[in-house]
Design an enzyme around this catalytic site. Sequence first.
Site: not given
Length: 834
Positions: A376, A567-568, A573, A675, A679
Amino acid sequence: MKSAKPEKQIGDRELLQTTDLPMTTDAILSDFTHYFGRMLGRRTIKIDSPFLYQAVVYAARDRLMERWRKTRNALEVDDSRRVAYLSLEFLMGRLLRNALLNLGIENETTEALERIGLDLEDVCARERDTGLGNGGLGRLAACFLDSCATLSLPVVGYGIRYQYGMFHQRIENGYQVEEADSWLREGFPWEIERIEYAQTIKFGGRSDVQIDASGKSRIVWVDTHDVLAIPYDIPVPGFENDIVNTLRLWSAAARNEFDLEEFNAGSYADSVASKNEAENITMVLYPNATTENGQELRLRQQYFLASASLQDTIRDWCQRHGDDFSEFAAKNCFQLNDTHPAIAVAELMRLLIDEHGMDWDDAWDITRNTMAYTNHTLLPEALEMWPVSMFRRLLPRLLDIIYEINARFIAEISQHWPGDTDKIRRMSLIQEGSQPMIRMAYLAIVGSFSINGVAELHSRLLREGLFRDFAELWPHRFNNKTNGVTQRRWLAACNPALASLISETIGEGWKTNLDELDGIRDQADDPDFQARWRAVKLANKQRLATDLEKKTGLEVSADMMFDVQVKRIHEYKRQLLNVLHAIHLYDRIRRGDGDKLSPRLIIIGGKAAPGYVMAKSVIKCINNVARVINSDPAMAGRLQLVFYPDYNVSGMEKICPAADLSEQISTAGKEASGTGNMKFMMNGAITIGTLDGANVEIREAVGDENFFLFGNTVEEIEALRGSYDPQAIIDGDSDFRRVMDLLESGHFNHFEPGIFDSIIQSIREPADMWMTAADFRSFIDAQAEAGRAYQDEAHWTRMSILNTACSGRFSTDRTMRDYNEDIWHVEPISLESS
């Protein structure tokens, strides 16, 4: 061929109902009042108590229980191949609404509660999130279980029952403050303790050679400190198919919890020392790995999960087949969810050799044909490496086995590439150096028959980069399985108004076949359908606005564009890039450009790992910039920035139906899949993103014109390294210079000088791994394009509808079918045989 149903042992008797419980409103209300009054002992309805919620759960669980029993019976009768899904994370969130939806009794339960003046939404809100995960990895595992049950696939999830899940996040003066998540404090009515299946887990000790009764020498792990693994089972219902699979979570307990002699001698702490030491293993999700104690605890957790789960599988096998393992590989598969459970490769070898007397070659043949590994991450630091010295202290027998696996593997490399010492050094399971390390990802690869990435780009980068040597040796083992999300939770349950509009238009079939969403494509240009679509989105935005005001005190307008990144918090990111854009918009409005811009609410949310200093600094930066923007009268009605505190699954269930713009802005080549992007897409948000992870496939599905693309590609990022000059980029861009001037002048930290120096330095750093400056201009331009598009109401609504219509391939139903067709090869459960 189906085997005969196992014979019952003498004295076994079943006490079961012959008829299923009714699913009517009257029956559900009757069961609810029974549990509320007789089991929980309550008389007065108080909406803020947990007992109403618990009574509803017990009524629903009764109906799950009978289906759960039938599912288990069918598996026993069939004795077919099955899958154990090993994951250190399961981010299940709240379970009640999803269970009611999948049982098909949501309306009946709503009506039952309304008869006594209660609202299902209020009752569901009393449930605590089952936050046994950190982010996308754990949420993906939860979606996988939902889809496996819906597809009737015999898959059991194995995880850890952490006493404290993902921490609660509180924002204090802009800083993240972590608080323990006592999710079990009010009980957890979904779980069933299965003490009869407890397993013993060994730590410490040493390996010893002993002679058995037949005169054969064998290695025995002796003088160990043993811990009990107690299983707790949670039902996982499929959608309206009567299948209920199992999530089995392990809790650690001491073999001898209390030393009465120590207690009587006055050593009260020592009398329960073994209990406390054992329970620490499953106390906290992801202990702080920046300390040696934290690293050791994390390794204990990984081994605890792997050993308990494998022992449980073998226990069940021996109960049905005795000591005959000839068909074990044909009927079992262990899916390793990321590198955390990689130690299962060595542990299965230990169990087969040490506990069941198998020789090495036979045990290795079974192991290599049952283990499958999902990777992952492309970040090397997330691939799990453990010091050999730590293994020698905690898991000496496992270290013996890993060294033996490595020796045989090196011989295989040498045969394939004679004399290539560089290749051997690169591929060895042991990274040599002053402190030798065990490469756990390599152990997973060597011991698995299948290795998959989770998006087409990610899988290609694994084959061509991170695991290139292994892909050259075993190209047939590598494959791709693009992630997905379950539409039952992430559309039907969390966005009921949109789900109703879709079902009214194309029917209910999309709930089990998401490809049917393509049927709303024909409505994308219909003015009436667009108006209804916008009305649903506006109501969802108003609901989120109310939630934001409650959580932050900030009053926001639902008429603004909701620009969302949740998100984290991690440098790759690039929440920082999002903040730079917010400062750019602030600067433009201050300079009089406000009338040219679409009113925008920027929402950023997520948690930083407790030991991740830079990520926590980014949170502080977001909150400081937000304070300045939101207190400036010139920004009123034009720009707001808010940090969504304590972001979790339940938060996302409010956020994703309300989002207009979905920020998926990681540095290309760093995000495995994502993911959240799926969504948001499923709920009609338009993506602004780089060509990273599953963004590539989302853009392919929806079309270039319905996706806001920006940023350097993977190849362009790699070409920049070595010559990257962020200072030159800043100097050559007047917008960027103004943003940096505001940051560096202390405009957002007047009374906290120097607190953002590390962030400023990271942007200007030529060695910046995340290339923030490199993508600034492209990001600003793409954001401007998104702002202009939002001003055209009909055009934006069309894009929104098409994003939902094109999201069919991003269901975990499709993902699980792909896993099953290419890796697992299991037959669906048939309840007729039970």
